[in-house]
Structure formats: C-alpha cells, structure tokens
Enzyme design. Structure first.
Site, mmCIF file in Angstrom:
data_model
loop_
_atom_site.group_PDB
_atom_site.id
_atom_site.type_symbol
_atom_site.label_atom_id
_atom_site.label_comp_id
_atom_site.label_asym_id
_atom_site.label_seq_id
_atom_site.Cartn_x
_atom_site.Cartn_y
_atom_site.Cartn_z
ATOM 1 N N HIS A 1 4.928 -22.006 -14.965
ATOM 2 C CA HIS A 1 6.108 -22.741 -14.494
ATOM 3 C C HIS A 1 7.293 -22.500 -15.424
ATOM 4 O O HIS A 1 8.415 -22.239 -14.968
ATOM 5 C CB HIS A 1 5.771 -24.233 -14.422
ATOM 6 C CG HIS A 1 6.929 -25.122 -14.112
ATOM 7 N ND1 HIS A 1 7.223 -25.567 -12.837
ATOM 8 C CD2 HIS A 1 7.889 -25.662 -14.917
ATOM 9 C CE1 HIS A 1 8.294 -26.333 -12.870
ATOM 10 N NE2 HIS A 1 8.721 -26.413 -14.116
ATOM 11 N N GLU A 2 7.057 -22.576 -16.730
ATOM 12 C CA GLU A 2 8.142 -22.364 -17.691
ATOM 13 C C GLU A 2 8.661 -20.931 -17.625
ATOM 14 O O GLU A 2 9.866 -20.690 -17.728
ATOM 15 C CB GLU A 2 7.665 -22.705 -19.111
ATOM 16 C CG GLU A 2 7.272 -24.157 -19.307
ATOM 17 C CD GLU A 2 8.389 -25.135 -18.972
ATOM 18 O OE1 GLU A 2 9.566 -24.777 -19.155
ATOM 19 O OE2 GLU A 2 8.082 -26.241 -18.513
ATOM 20 N N GLU B 1 13.192 -26.877 -10.184
ATOM 21 C CA GLU B 1 11.819 -27.240 -10.523
ATOM 22 C C GLU B 1 10.860 -26.782 -9.422
ATOM 23 O O GLU B 1 9.773 -26.259 -9.703
ATOM 24 C CB GLU B 1 11.698 -28.748 -10.727
ATOM 25 C CG GLU B 1 12.447 -29.289 -11.947
ATOM 26 C CD GLU B 1 11.859 -28.823 -13.268
ATOM 27 O OE1 GLU B 1 10.770 -28.200 -13.265
ATOM 28 O OE2 GLU B 1 12.482 -29.062 -14.309
#
Length: 268
Positions: free
Chosen positions: A128-129, A187
């Site tokens: 995700h990062e 996100e």
C-alpha cells in the site's frame, strides 16, 4: 521500545516545548504557496531524502542484527527495485503503529506495527505504501510539507522556487510529511495497488483483508487515540477489508482466515 522522538520536534507527540508554526493564521498564504510553487519530481525526491535522513538520524533505527531488520529484509529485500522504483527499507524501534513511504523511495516501518502483523499482512501494508510512491501521492505530501516548513512569514509562501532549508526547517518538514493526509481516493487507489502487488508476486491476497481487519480493531481501541486520528482521513477499514475479500473471491483466491484477532504477543 520508545516513541519516535525528534530532537527539534516530536513526530508523534510533542516531547519538547518548541514553538509550532501557527498554521491557522497562515493557511491562506500556504495554500497560495502550494499552488504557486514550481515543484518537480527531482525536488520531491531531494526534499524527501532530506526529511528521511533527518528522521533516521534523530530516531532509533533497528540495526542489521535486529530481528526486525532481518524479518524486513527477508520479506522486502527482493523488492528494492519494484515497478520502476528504487526503494529502501528501515525499521524504527517505536511504540507507535505506523508505516510510511516517501517520494525518494524510502519506506519506514514501525516495529510495533510489525509486532501485530503477519508476513502477509506486512506485505500488504507496505505494498500500500509503495502504491502511494508509484501514484505520486508522496510528491503531493512533501510539497505541502515543504511549504509549511518554508513559511517563516506569510509572504514567503508565494515563492515559486524550492530553496534550501535550515536544520530546524527540515525538522518541521519531516513532521509535516509524516502527518500528511492523503485523500480517500488516493488511499483507495493505494489499496488497489497493494492487492495487485500481492497478486502479481504470488503472495496471499487474503493478507490484505486481514490487515485491514486488524486496523479496524485498532481503530476501535480506547488506547489508540493517535492511531484513530491518523486513520480518520482513511476510508473505513472494515469496508476496505470487504473490498479486498470481494476481489479475492472474484479472482478465486479467497481462503477464509476465520476470526481475525490482534495478537497478544509480538509476531516474530
């Protein structure tokens, strides 16, 4: 372990009596500064590296013999060159639960997060990062953080070029970068990147689901006020977990993990 502490400012909780920039009075000027600033990818990478170097210097980084470092190397050593990005990873020995990535490819994982997450869950979270780096969300974050740090007086925010920062300004920028909030759209796009990262490399995509289930449990904890604040800008963790489950079912990759619980002892 200790909280992540900075000599000039604290990234997680104020531990010194240093003065803060009054962003309320200067918000309008800062907004104009962000719009006016000519900010290249090279600027983002340079300033991100300065911020991360500063944080690495002022905080306890797990050394090569640490079990945390060995675990992270085992999981992510193969991903130092991922999707056209050059990435580097370190562990901060802190009690706060977090991970972040920067425009220069630096990924920092907090040891307390590693204590709670299985290998598959860590892969999903750092995927995700990495997604934030690939999608250039981190460029937006460092641009806004730089504008805050360079804002010595309202008029200076209108500068159209990036200037060198002092040691204290780099500390301000580091704090602002860590506290930066991505949009819910960003996100969600990083969530999608994480799932695709897991699927691409043959990892267990159910780790995306269980990671978000654990984040949902943390968000409901009475002692996690800082974590709750951090997660307030994110889409609902339960909904994110269900989205990952839906994709896994569609792809024929779903395996019911049973009830997801937070571990009572650190995961090694």
């Amino acid at each position: 372990m200790k909280k992540i502490m900075l000599t000039v400012l604290s990234l997680v909780a104020m531990a010194t009596a240093q003065a803060q920039i009054n962003l309320g009075k200067m918000a309008g000027a800062a907004s104009k500064g962000v719009q006016a600033l000519s900010f290249s990818n090279a600027d983002a990478q340079k300033l991100s590296k300065e911020s991360v170097d500063w944080m690495d210097t002022h905080n306890q980084v797990a050394d090569a013999n640490s079990l945390y470092t060995k675990r992270l190397n085992r999981l992510f050593g193969k991903h130092k060159n991922e999707d056209g990005m050059s990435l580097n990873y370190k562990v901060y020995l802190v009690t706060d639960i977090n991970a972040f990535a920067c425009a220069d490819g630096s990924v920092r994982v907090f040891s307390s997060l590693m204590d709670l997450m299985t290998d598959d869950e860590l892969l999903a979270i750092i995927g995700h990062e990495i997604g934030h780096v690939k999608n250039e969300d981190t460029k937006d974050a460092i641009k806004a953080a730089y504008t805050r740090a360079a804002l010595q007086e309202a008029g200076s925010a209108a500068s159209s070029t990036v200037k060198a920062l002092s040691e204290s300004q780099i500390g301000e920028m580091a704090e602002a970068m860590l506290d930066a909030k991505h949009s819910k759209k960003q996100e969600s796009q990083a969530d999608e990147y994480s799932y695709n990262f897991m699927k691409k490399h043959g990892y267990n995509v159910v780790g995306v689901y269980t990671a978000f289930k654990k984040l949902a449990l943390l968000s409901g904890g009475e002692t996690q006020s800082r974590f709750q604040k951090m997660m307030s800008s994110h889409p609902d963790s339960e909904k994110r977990a269900e989205a990952a489950k839906k994709r896994a079912i569609k792809d024929g990759l779903w395996k019911d993990p049973g009830e997801v619980k937070l571990p009572t002892t650190p995961i090694e």
